[in-house]
Design an enzyme around this catalytic site. Structure first.
Site, PDB file in Angstrom:
ATOM      1  N   ARG A   1      49.781  34.309  54.024  1.00 43.68           N
ATOM      2  CA  ARG A   1      48.788  33.703  53.117  1.00 43.68           C
ATOM      3  C   ARG A   1      48.410  32.368  53.727  1.00 43.68           C
ATOM      4  O   ARG A   1      49.258  31.485  53.878  1.00 43.68           O
ATOM      5  CB  ARG A   1      49.381  33.526  51.721  1.00 43.68           C
ATOM      6  CG  ARG A   1      48.569  32.618  50.848  1.00 43.68           C
ATOM      7  CD  ARG A   1      48.958  32.686  49.403  1.00 43.68           C
ATOM      8  NE  ARG A   1      48.497  33.928  48.809  1.00 43.68           N
ATOM      9  CZ  ARG A   1      48.499  34.189  47.506  1.00 43.68           C
ATOM     10  NH1 ARG A   1      48.949  33.283  46.666  1.00 43.68           N
ATOM     11  NH2 ARG A   1      48.053  35.328  47.039  1.00 43.68           N
TER      12      ARG A   1
ATOM     13  N   ARG B   1      49.912  45.776  42.348  1.00 47.36           N
ATOM     14  CA  ARG B   1      50.054  45.146  43.660  1.00 47.36           C
ATOM     15  C   ARG B   1      51.221  45.797  44.416  1.00 47.36           C
ATOM     16  O   ARG B   1      51.146  46.068  45.615  1.00 47.36           O
ATOM     17  CB  ARG B   1      50.317  43.632  43.524  1.00 47.36           C
ATOM     18  CG  ARG B   1      49.151  42.826  42.981  1.00 47.36           C
ATOM     19  CD  ARG B   1      48.022  42.701  43.975  1.00 47.36           C
ATOM     20  NE  ARG B   1      48.418  42.076  45.221  1.00 47.36           N
ATOM     21  CZ  ARG B   1      48.447  40.760  45.450  1.00 47.36           C
ATOM     22  NH1 ARG B   1      48.070  39.928  44.509  1.00 47.36           N
ATOM     23  NH2 ARG B   1      48.812  40.275  46.636  1.00 47.36           N
TER      24      ARG B   1
ATOM     25  N   ASP C   1      37.965  35.456  37.884  1.00 40.80           N
ATOM     26  CA  ASP C   1      39.026  34.746  38.623  1.00 40.80           C
ATOM     27  C   ASP C   1      38.829  33.252  38.358  1.00 40.80           C
ATOM     28  O   ASP C   1      37.811  32.822  37.791  1.00 40.80           O
ATOM     29  CB  ASP C   1      38.929  35.092  40.126  1.00 40.80           C
ATOM     30  CG  ASP C   1      40.022  34.441  40.965  1.00 40.80           C
ATOM     31  OD1 ASP C   1      41.068  34.054  40.399  1.00 40.80           O
ATOM     32  OD2 ASP C   1      39.838  34.296  42.197  1.00 40.80           O
TER      33      ASP C   1
ATOM     34  N   CYS D   1      42.710  38.730  38.741  1.00 41.22           N
ATOM     35  CA  CYS D   1      43.769  38.840  39.758  1.00 41.22           C
ATOM     36  C   CYS D   1      45.002  38.025  39.373  1.00 41.22           C
ATOM     37  O   CYS D   1      46.082  38.289  39.886  1.00 41.22           O
ATOM     38  CB  CYS D   1      43.235  38.396  41.110  1.00 41.22           C
ATOM     39  SG  CYS D   1      42.689  36.687  41.102  1.00 41.22           S
TER      40      CYS D   1
ATOM     41  N   GLN E   1      44.746  42.362  47.112  1.00 43.78           N
ATOM     42  CA  GLN E   1      44.358  42.312  45.702  1.00 43.78           C
ATOM     43  C   GLN E   1      43.323  43.400  45.414  1.00 43.78           C
ATOM     44  O   GLN E   1      43.426  44.119  44.416  1.00 43.78           O
ATOM     45  CB  GLN E   1      43.767  40.923  45.383  1.00 43.78           C
ATOM     46  CG  GLN E   1      43.354  40.749  43.942  1.00 43.78           C
ATOM     47  CD  GLN E   1      44.546  40.811  42.994  1.00 43.78           C
ATOM     48  OE1 GLN E   1      45.510  40.102  43.177  1.00 43.78           O
ATOM     49  NE2 GLN E   1      44.480  41.674  41.983  1.00 43.78           N
TER      50      GLN E   1
ATOM     51  N   HIS F   1      40.763  38.601  50.064  1.00 44.28           N
ATOM     52  CA  HIS F   1      42.076  38.935  49.492  1.00 44.28           C
ATOM     53  C   HIS F   1      42.166  40.470  49.404  1.00 44.28           C
ATOM     54  O   HIS F   1      42.129  41.045  48.320  1.00 44.28           O
ATOM     55  CB  HIS F   1      42.209  38.271  48.117  1.00 44.28           C
ATOM     56  CG  HIS F   1      43.609  38.192  47.582  1.00 44.28           C
ATOM     57  ND1 HIS F   1      44.706  38.690  48.265  1.00 44.28           N
ATOM     58  CD2 HIS F   1      44.096  37.678  46.411  1.00 44.28           C
ATOM     59  CE1 HIS F   1      45.800  38.466  47.539  1.00 44.28           C
ATOM     60  NE2 HIS F   1      45.463  37.860  46.424  1.00 44.28           N
TER      61      HIS F   1
HETATM   62  N1   CP Z   1      46.774  37.503  42.558  1.00 46.23           N
HETATM   63  C1   CP Z   1      47.607  36.876  43.421  1.00 46.23           C
HETATM   64  O1   CP Z   1      47.467  36.978  44.631  1.00 46.23           O
HETATM   65  O2   CP Z   1      48.591  36.139  42.826  1.00 46.23           O
HETATM   66  P1   CP Z   1      49.574  35.108  43.564  1.00 46.23           P
HETATM   67  O3   CP Z   1      48.721  33.957  44.007  1.00 46.23           O
HETATM   68  O4   CP Z   1      50.559  34.712  42.523  1.00 46.23           O
HETATM   69  O5   CP Z   1      50.194  35.808  44.724  1.00 46.23           O
HETATM   70  N1  NVA Z   2      40.733  32.753  44.200  1.00 42.30           N
HETATM   71  C1  NVA Z   2      42.112  32.402  43.967  1.00 42.30           C
HETATM   72  C2  NVA Z   2      42.958  33.625  43.976  1.00 42.30           C
HETATM   73  C3  NVA Z   2      44.417  33.405  43.709  1.00 42.30           C
HETATM   74  C4  NVA Z   2      45.216  34.667  43.785  1.00 42.30           C
HETATM   75  C5  NVA Z   2      42.573  31.412  45.019  1.00 42.30           C
HETATM   76  O1  NVA Z   2      42.262  31.602  46.206  1.00 42.30           O
HETATM   77  O2  NVA Z   2      43.249  30.443  44.666  1.00 42.30           O
END
Ligand code: CP
Ligand code: NVA
Length: 305
Positions: free
Chosen positions: A102, A292, A224, A264, A132, A129
């Site tokens: 990430r 997930r 989101d 998400c 997701q 993502h």
């Molecule tokens: N939706 C998602 O990716 O959640 P986290 O940021 O908690 O991993």
């Molecule tokens: N759009 C959000 C998603 C988190 C899972 C972010 O990038 O923070």
């Protein structure tokens, strides 16, 4: 395909194969429990940002499949800071079997994949993502039994989650509508590419800035956060622009009676979604989060087999 970095790297058949595998694995796990299909395999999980779902679901996916997972926190390896990404990629390739990362900048995940000799999975970047989106598509397929003629309306920021959702809808032939405030839309180039993919798969991608029009006849309303990780300094200005795009009971009542609401997570209750909707009868927030686990098991198996 060595890696899992973006939905658009995969064909419709490949995505459907992964979704069917996820359904099979979910059923198998619920009836028979853990199966050691990835015995002795180890996943390294590299995080530059916080996470609940991505971290826990990947870790548990590996444990259920008989493997193991290592959590490498933002402060631990200092991706591109303590050490170059190319060096980290080559070192990890000799220790573990697969990497999930990430990152802030999407180019960092591309660099990690370029220099790794093992599969790399994108666990979220500033651009997309895809894991997701796989769980989202799985949830939609389980709910409606098909993608054709399913209208998915995304209301809110044209961010990483919106982009992957649009691309997976276009790929599997679901109809996708996005409603974002001016200045916060998905970039036109990405919309055009998704439109081409959707056309090939008998679906459509539309942009409709009025959320009340966008959700009409929707089967799915998706939202989101207004401020993604890394954009914190914009949160005050965003909190002034986004309120008309809140997913509340009034907006949900304009969609089909059978519509589901997706997010998400993490949710910012009272901002992009109200408590009433998040905890209401249309909400699929938690089954979606649980998916997930199953979607990622399919990705891990595919990349490691
Ligand atoms: N939706 C998602 O990716 O959640 P986290 O940021 O908690 O991993
Ligand atoms: N759009 C959000 C998603 C988190 C899972 C972010 O990038 O923070």
């Amino acid at each position: 395909m060595k890696d899992f970095l973006a939905i658009t790297d995969y064909s419709k058949d490949e995505i459907l194969e992964l979704l069917n595998l996820a359904i099979e694995l979910k059923k198998e796990w619920k009836t028979k429990g853990n199966t050691p299909r990835l015995k002795n395999k180890v996943l390294a999980m590299v995080f530059q940002k916080p996470s609940l779902r991505t971290r826990v679901s990947f870790d548990m996916a590996m444990r259920h499949l008989g493997g193991d997972a290592l959590y490498l926190s933002p402060s631990e390896i200092g991706l591109g800071k303590r050490e170059s990404i190319a060096d980290i990629a080559r070192v990890l390739s000799g220790y573990v079997d697969v990497v999930m990362a990430r990152v802030f900048a999407h180019e960092h995940i591309l660099k990690l994949a370029k220099w790794s000799t093992i599969p790399v999975i994108n666990g979220l970047s500033d651009y997309n993502h895809p894991c997701q989106a796989m769980a989202d598509a799985l949830t939609i397929l389980e709910t409606f039994g098909r993608f054709k003629d399913i209208k998915v309306t995304y209301v809110g920021d044209g961010n990483n989650v919106a982009l992957s959702l649009m691309n997976i809808c276009a790929t599997v032939g679901a109809n996708f509508v996005i409603s974002s405030p001016p200045g916060y839309e998905i970039n036109e180039q990405h919309i055009s590419l998704a439109r081409e993919i959707a056309q090939e798969n008998q679906g459509f991608v539309k942009v409709e800035s009025n959320p009340k029009i966008a959700v009409k006849n929707a089967d799915v309303i998706y939202t989101d956060t207004w401020t993604s990780m890394g954009q914190e300094e914009e949160s005050i200005i965003r909190s002034k622009v986004f309120p008309p795009y809140q997913v509340n009971q009034e907006l949900v009542s304009l969609a089909k009676k059978t519509a589901i609401v997706m997010h998400c997570l993490p949710a910012h209750r009272g901002q992009e979604i109200t408590d009433e909707v998040a905890d209401g009868s249309h909400s699929m927030l938690f089954p979606q989060a649980h998916n997930r686990l199953h979607a990622q098991k399919a990705i891990l198996l595919k990349l490691l087999s």
